[in-house]
Scaffold this motif. Structure first.
Motif, PDB file in Angstrom:
ATOM      1  N   HIS A  48      -1.749  -6.749   5.827  1.00  0.00           N
ATOM      2  CA  HIS A  48      -2.151  -5.706   4.692  1.00  0.00           C
ATOM      3  C   HIS A  48      -0.669  -4.776   4.631  1.00  0.00           C
ATOM      4  N   PHE A  49      -0.141  -4.327   5.738  1.00  0.00           N
ATOM      5  CA  PHE A  49       1.032  -3.618   5.605  1.00  0.00           C
ATOM      6  C   PHE A  49       1.960  -4.541   5.148  1.00  0.00           C
ATOM      7  N   ARG A  50       2.021  -5.683   5.579  1.00  0.00           N
ATOM      8  CA  ARG A  50       3.207  -6.559   4.763  1.00  0.00           C
ATOM      9  C   ARG A  50       3.166  -6.786   3.184  1.00  0.00           C
ATOM     10  N   ILE A  51       1.749  -6.872   2.840  1.00  0.00           N
ATOM     11  CA  ILE A  51       1.479  -7.044   1.383  1.00  0.00           C
ATOM     12  C   ILE A  51       1.866  -5.730   0.616  1.00  0.00           C
ATOM     13  N   GLU A  52       1.710  -4.710   1.304  1.00  0.00           N
ATOM     14  CA  GLU A  52       1.995  -3.376   0.701  1.00  0.00           C
ATOM     15  C   GLU A  52       3.524  -3.160   0.773  1.00  0.00           C
ATOM     16  N   GLU A  53       4.150  -3.614   1.658  1.00  0.00           N
ATOM     17  CA  GLU A  53       5.732  -3.457   1.914  1.00  0.00           C
ATOM     18  C   GLU A  53       6.290  -4.525   1.102  1.00  0.00           C
ATOM     19  N   GLU A  54       5.852  -5.793   1.060  1.00  0.00           N
ATOM     20  CA  GLU A  54       6.759  -7.164   0.659  1.00  0.00           C
ATOM     21  C   GLU A  54       6.106  -7.300  -0.850  1.00  0.00           C
ATOM     22  N   VAL A  55       4.993  -6.914  -1.438  1.00  0.00           N
ATOM     23  CA  VAL A  55       4.438  -7.313  -2.651  1.00  0.00           C
ATOM     24  C   VAL A  55       4.439  -5.770  -3.528  1.00  0.00           C
ATOM     25  N   LEU A  56       3.489  -4.854  -3.051  1.00  0.00           N
ATOM     26  CA  LEU A  56       3.269  -3.850  -3.798  1.00  0.00           C
ATOM     27  C   LEU A  56       4.679  -3.116  -4.015  1.00  0.00           C
ATOM     28  N   LEU A  57       5.548  -2.713  -2.977  1.00  0.00           N
ATOM     29  CA  LEU A  57       6.392  -1.851  -3.402  1.00  0.00           C
ATOM     30  C   LEU A  57       7.572  -2.654  -4.319  1.00  0.00           C
ATOM     31  N   PRO A  58       7.908  -3.705  -3.943  1.00  0.00           N
ATOM     32  CA  PRO A  58       9.110  -4.500  -4.944  1.00  0.00           C
ATOM     33  C   PRO A  58       8.486  -4.520  -6.279  1.00  0.00           C
ATOM     34  N   THR A  59       7.204  -5.017  -6.431  1.00  0.00           N
ATOM     35  CA  THR A  59       6.672  -5.109  -7.840  1.00  0.00           C
ATOM     36  C   THR A  59       6.852  -3.902  -8.605  1.00  0.00           C
ATOM     37  N   TRP A  60       6.294  -2.827  -7.998  1.00  0.00           N
ATOM     38  CA  TRP A  60       6.142  -1.370  -8.505  1.00  0.00           C
ATOM     39  C   TRP A  60       7.492  -1.108  -8.795  1.00  0.00           C
ATOM     40  N   ASP A  67       7.981   6.244  -6.856  1.00  0.00           N
ATOM     41  CA  ASP A  67       7.980   7.746  -6.553  1.00  0.00           C
ATOM     42  C   ASP A  67       8.518   7.645  -4.845  1.00  0.00           C
ATOM     43  N   ARG A  68       9.758   8.084  -4.874  1.00  0.00           N
ATOM     44  CA  ARG A  68      10.487   8.046  -3.489  1.00  0.00           C
ATOM     45  C   ARG A  68       9.699   8.841  -2.544  1.00  0.00           C
ATOM     46  N   ALA A  69       9.363   9.894  -2.513  1.00  0.00           N
ATOM     47  CA  ALA A  69       8.642  10.692  -1.359  1.00  0.00           C
ATOM     48  C   ALA A  69       7.212   9.922  -1.027  1.00  0.00           C
ATOM     49  N   GLY A  70       6.500   9.313  -1.886  1.00  0.00           N
ATOM     50  CA  GLY A  70       5.529   8.759  -1.698  1.00  0.00           C
ATOM     51  C   GLY A  70       5.860   7.321  -0.723  1.00  0.00           C
ATOM     52  N   VAL A  71       6.799   6.606  -1.295  1.00  0.00           N
ATOM     53  CA  VAL A  71       7.093   5.547  -0.479  1.00  0.00           C
ATOM     54  C   VAL A  71       7.802   5.874   0.855  1.00  0.00           C
ATOM     55  N   SER A  72       8.378   6.863   1.057  1.00  0.00           N
ATOM     56  CA  SER A  72       8.856   7.036   2.247  1.00  0.00           C
ATOM     57  C   SER A  72       7.966   7.376   3.294  1.00  0.00           C
ATOM     58  N   MET A  74       4.572   6.314   2.939  1.00  0.00           N
ATOM     59  CA  MET A  74       3.953   5.243   3.431  1.00  0.00           C
ATOM     60  C   MET A  74       4.822   4.322   4.428  1.00  0.00           C
ATOM     61  N   LEU A  75       6.025   4.140   4.149  1.00  0.00           N
ATOM     62  CA  LEU A  75       6.751   3.382   5.194  1.00  0.00           C
ATOM     63  C   LEU A  75       6.912   3.913   6.605  1.00  0.00           C
ATOM     64  N   GLU A  76       6.962   5.386   6.384  1.00  0.00           N
ATOM     65  CA  GLU A  76       7.268   6.050   7.846  1.00  0.00           C
ATOM     66  C   GLU A  76       5.694   6.092   8.565  1.00  0.00           C
ATOM     67  N   GLU A  77       4.620   5.885   7.869  1.00  0.00           N
ATOM     68  CA  GLU A  77       3.457   5.690   8.450  1.00  0.00           C
ATOM     69  C   GLU A  77       3.236   4.435   8.873  1.00  0.00           C
ATOM     70  N   HIS A  78       3.601   3.564   7.973  1.00  0.00           N
ATOM     71  CA  HIS A  78       3.637   2.061   8.683  1.00  0.00           C
ATOM     72  C   HIS A  78       4.309   1.973   9.961  1.00  0.00           C
TER      73      HIS A  78
END
Ligand SMILES: [Fe+2]
Length: 147
Positions: A48-60, A67-72, A74-78
């Motif tokens: 699930h984390f990989r899909i969010e990092e490797e598919v969701l974020l790049p496609t977005w 949203d840079r703060a939101g992405v940060s 998310m990645l920090e928490e992952h």
């Protein structure tokens, strides 16, 4: 707002993450919840984390301004969850840390559901959401294949 079709597989997975988070938060001792967490983590959580990092974020990022703060966040928490999963696997977590991992996972899922996913849904137009849906579906499907 109703969850966009594209994000529904990830939202479904969030439900099982919340169940595991509840177990962790209510843990009486580490061994009681260790296997349940590691089963979730190896079977679903990491993927699930990989899909969010490797598919969701790049496609977005390919179709809109992220949203840079939101992405940060998310990645920090992952990273924080990945770190504690590794430590739990090694038997290095106290029961207090296990409970904190439960709270971290719970709050992380709530953040994605209530803040991050709505931003993605707003940022992407219908065509981009369709592409995201296909990409996520493909990535979910690849998990089922051997190897
Ligand atoms: Fe997530």
């Amino acid at each position: 707002m109703k969850r966009a079709e594209a994000l529904r597989p990830l939202s479904r997975e969030h439900l099982s993450a919340l169940l595991v988070a509840k177990k962790l938060r209510e843990a009486g001792d580490v061994e009681q919840v260790r296997a349940a967490f590691l089963d979730f983590w190896r079977d679903d959580g990491q993927h699930h984390f990989r899909i969010e990092e490797e598919v969701l974020l790049p496609t977005w990022a390919a179709h809109a301004e992220v949203d840079r703060a939101g992405v940060s966040r998310m990645l920090e928490e992952h990273l924080a969850v990945r770190r504690q999963a590794l430590r739990l696997e090694a038997g290095d977590l106290s029961v207090e840390e296990v409970k904190e991992l439960g709270t971290l996972l719970h709050d992380h899922v709530r953040f994605e559901e209530r803040e991050l996913f709505p931003i993605v849904e707003q940022a992407l137009d219908a065509e981009s959401l369709d592409r995201l849906a296909a990409a996520i579906e493909g990535a979910e499907h690849r998990q089922a294949e051997p190897g």
